[in-house]
Scaffold this active site. Structure first.
Site, PDB file in Angstrom:
ATOM      1  N   VAL A 271      36.670  51.154  38.721  1.00 33.75           N
ATOM      2  CA  VAL A 271      38.017  50.857  38.521  1.00 33.75           C
ATOM      3  C   VAL A 271      38.630  50.386  39.798  1.00 33.75           C
ATOM      4  CG1 VAL A 271      40.206  51.347  37.373  1.00 33.75           C
ATOM      5  CG2 VAL A 271      37.886  52.303  36.465  1.00 33.75           C
ATOM      6  N   SER A 272      39.353  49.194  39.871  1.00 34.93           N
ATOM      7  CA  SER A 272      40.094  48.683  41.128  1.00 34.93           C
ATOM      8  C   SER A 272      41.572  48.552  40.923  1.00 34.93           C
ATOM      9  CB  SER A 272      39.707  47.336  41.497  1.00 34.93           C
ATOM     10  OG  SER A 272      40.320  46.862  42.420  1.00 34.93           O
ATOM     11  N   PRO A 273      42.500  48.802  41.807  1.00 34.37           N
ATOM     12  CA  PRO A 273      43.964  48.518  41.890  1.00 34.37           C
ATOM     13  C   PRO A 273      44.316  46.985  42.133  1.00 34.37           C
ATOM     14  CG  PRO A 273      43.455  49.603  44.123  1.00 34.37           C
ATOM     15  CD  PRO A 273      42.082  49.478  43.190  1.00 34.37           C
TER      16      PRO A 273
END
Length: 697
Positions: A271-273
């Site tokens: 999961v990336s911002p």
């Protein structure tokens, strides 16, 4: 209608008398060396720390039901190391006569990639930091212990309220091709390929005073990218500062107020911002979907955040988490679900390479398999779109390369058993077969589960991907209910806890061998083993059964090697003294403009200024006194340090981005530090700018 009314009355009655717990909260500074130490997280020898954007904190929560006590700590650090957990517990046991132990204390890292490294005891994890950094370790351990001390001494009767909501636009999946390899019926149960749920605990004293919150939301702390030189708590740290500031008020500096807000890590593995997604920096086109390459190069495929730069992206993602968390917090307590029931915990050390688990094989049916000796694959070296690796490694690689195979054998040639066990992962570094100068990776994992009423906190020793986390939560909820747990049981995952064992993916994701799968230490069935082990912990809690402690992990501090050069001495530039301001601020600025000043400085590693500051912004009051309004812990200040041309000479560059709501008036900036003499003694210094005016917008 009568039936509806009866249900409403019964439901309200269930929430009328929530369990009263003893709750204490504490926060303490854990900021490590702010100069010339490698930042931990991007597996790169550069950049080195060169200052502070925001300080790092340990946030501790002590929860007691009168029979059992647990501690949950969320620390602004990339991950918790076994040596840190062991030393923290050792100090707590000595201080509190056995009240705290490894079994009831959880240490969870937020996963910021912008904190100093060198505090992890296994070789692979400190190569890029040039070995052990004692200051990093001491700052982390001292601060965690202090935060628990404060929480221990702050305990008061309180209720705990549970809330869940969704935050849609603050994360994306950085390995969507891997996620798509999960079974279609399983994927169909979920709307998104990342978890959008935000879970929050609200602690309120029985006299109605807010005490703190713990918030879990799955997102990497890689808004500050791999070029960043500032120590930063990244997006979750900023969310915590915003929340604490909103409750404690501007009078309390960061890290000083009574209310504590932890934004903790969860199953953030894939999961990336960086919500704008990955694109080719040479062409602007989308990257290859499977390999995340551009013209066969991983380094050209970079994910971008929603802001104009990395600081702005950190602000945006942090604000989104804060705003959603605040909306959950503002709900009346009667609208929230109170936690009701006992406090409990289960804990066990596990020898991962020798762990056997039964799986459902597609061909052979029920089959018992054993995990693997630790090893990393080619895709680990490729990195990911949040931070690409070097050379010509690419994600999705399931076959070796003659050149890199030859290079890897210079360390150790992977045995046939290891290669077969890890297949289809091509083994690059067989870390479990390396023992010089000491262990490269952990064999012993620390597994732990807390129960607070109807909530279970699964403290996992690594980075679970989205689907791996979903499977774990579902398995533990079912196991609890099947063993007498309440029907409203729920599980939250606390990632990067107690010891770091890299990534945990599903079996299906492992076949794709993207970065996350290439970083799975114990082979394709690692998740199955975790599901089995955490179900065992769940049964022990609800059946009130004791578990064997398991094999104790090593404590390797005596084996550590450091190649980081120390500070030899400092000396000021000719004609100056330490603390002299050699570049004064412009005499007049307006809100939203930036004030800068430069000082003759000593090396920041001479004194970490723990619980203090390298800079202050002060406002002149009506009585002619000066009031501190900003420190180096604020998001709108920057303390930057650099060496200059002379031997032992350096400068500190201070920046303050004047907030839009800053009152008109007279201000000044001060710098604090320490310099090292040629005889090794260390002395403090300080300096202050001329005053300047902030005008109207």
């Amino acid at each position: 209608m009568k039936h509806f009314i009866v249900i409403a009355i019964v439901t309200h009655a269930c929430f009328a008398h929530p369990t009263i717990y003893d709750v204490g909260v504490g926060i303490a500074d854990i900021t490590g060396p702010a100069a010339e130490i490698n930042t931990m997280g991007y597996a790169s020898p550069s950049p080195l720390t060169s200052g502070i954007h925001t300080r790092l904190y340990s946030r501790a929560f002590v929860i007691d039901d009168g029979n059992n006590r647990v501690v949950f700590v969320s620390a602004d650090v990339c991950m918790i190391d076994q040596s840190v957990k062991t030393e923290v517990v050792k100090r707590l046991e000595a201080k509190y006569n056995g009240t705290y132990s490894a079994k009831n204390v959880v240490l969870s890292g937020t996963h910021t990639h912008s904190g100093p490294g060198g505090y992890l005891q296994y070789v692979l994890l400190i190569i890029t930091s040039k070995g052990w950094v004692q200051q990093s370790f001491d700052a982390l351990v001292d601060g965690i212990v202090l935060s628990i001390d404060l929480a221990h001494n702050d305990a008061k009767q309180a209720n705990i309220f549970y809330a869940k909501d969704t935050l849609i636009d603050a994360n994306i999946n950085r390995s969507p091709s891997s996620y798509l390899n999960n079974p279609a019926p399983e994927r169909a149960k979920y709307t998104y390929n990342t978890d959008k749920d935000m879970v929050q605990l609200k602690f309120v004293s029985i006299d109605g005073q807010p005490i703190g919150v713990i918030n879990w939301y799955a997102v990497h702390l890689t808004s500050m990218n791999k070029t960043n030189q500032f120590i930063s708590s990244d997006n979750k740290g900023y969310a915590g500062l915003l929340f604490e500031g909103a409750v404690n008020g501007a009078e309390n500096m960061p890290g000083k107020g009574p209310f504590v807000a932890a934004f903790a890590s969860s199953n953030l593995g894939d999961v990336s911002p960086n919500t704008m997604g990955a694109r080719c920096i040479d062409t602007g086109l989308p990257c290859d979907f499977v390999s995340s390459t551009c013209n066969n190069r991983s380094q050209l495929c970079i994910a971008f955040g929603p802001g104009k730069d990395m600081v702005d992206s950190t602000r945006i993602i942090g604000e989104k988490q804060f705003q959603k968390a605040w909306s959950m917090y503002e709900k009346d307590d009667s609208e929230l679900e109170p936690l009701e029931g006992p406090v409990h915990f289960a804990h066990q050390y596990v020898d991962m390479p020798n762990y056997s688990v039964q799986i459902q094989d597609a061909v052979n049916g029920p089959t018992t398999v054993k995990l693997c000796t630790p090893a990393l694959g080619y895709a680990f070296a490729a990195g990911c779109v949040d931070g690409a690796g070097g050379f010509d490694f690419t994600q999705g690689t399931t076959s070796g390369n003659d050149f890199w195979d030859l290079v890897a054998t210079a360390l150790v040639e992977p045995s046939e058993e290891v290669q077969k066990c890890h297949a289809p992962k091509p083994v690059l570094i067989s870390t479990g077969e390396l023992s010089w100068p000491y262990a490269w990776h952990p064999n012993i994992a620390e597994t732990q589960l807390l129960r607070i009423g109807q909530l279970m906190i699964a403290a996992v020793p690594g980075e679970f991907t989205t689907m791996a986390g979903r499977r774990l939560r579902e398995a533990l909820n079912s196991e609890a209910i099947n063993n007498g747990g309440p029907s409203n049981i729920k599980t939250v995952i606390a990632g990067l806890s107690n010891v770091y064992t890299h990534y945990v993916t599903t079996f299906e994701e492992y076949q794709m061998q993207r970065y996350e799968a290439g970083s799975v230490l114990y082979g394709p069935h690692t998740l199955s083993a975790h599901l089995d082990q955490y179900k065992k912990l769940t049964r022990s809690i609800f059946k009130d059964e004791d578990l064997e402690s398991g094999p104790a992990p090593p404590f390797l501090l005596d084996s550590q090697i450091s190649l980081v050069p120390g500070v030899v001495f400092d000396r000021p530039a000719f004609g100056h003294e330490f603390g002299d301001c050699i570049v004064q601020p412009y005499p007049f600025v307006r809100p939203n403009e930036t004030v800068t000043a430069t000082f003759v400085a000593g090396h920041p590693r001479n004194n970490l200024m723990t619980e203090k500051t390298f800079m202050e912004v002060e406002a002149k009051q009506e009585d002619e006194s000066w009031k501190v309004i900003r420190t180096d812990a604020h998001f709108d200040t920057f303390f930057f340090w650099e060496r200059t041309s002379g031997v032992g000479q350096s400068e500190a560059h201070l920046r303050w981005i004047v907030p839009g709501d800053t009152p008109e008036g007279e201000y000044r900036i001060s710098h604090f530090g320490h310099y090292k003499n040629i005889d090794g003694s260390i002395d403090p210094y300080s300096g202050t700018t001329q005053s300047f005016m902030v005008g109207a917008v």
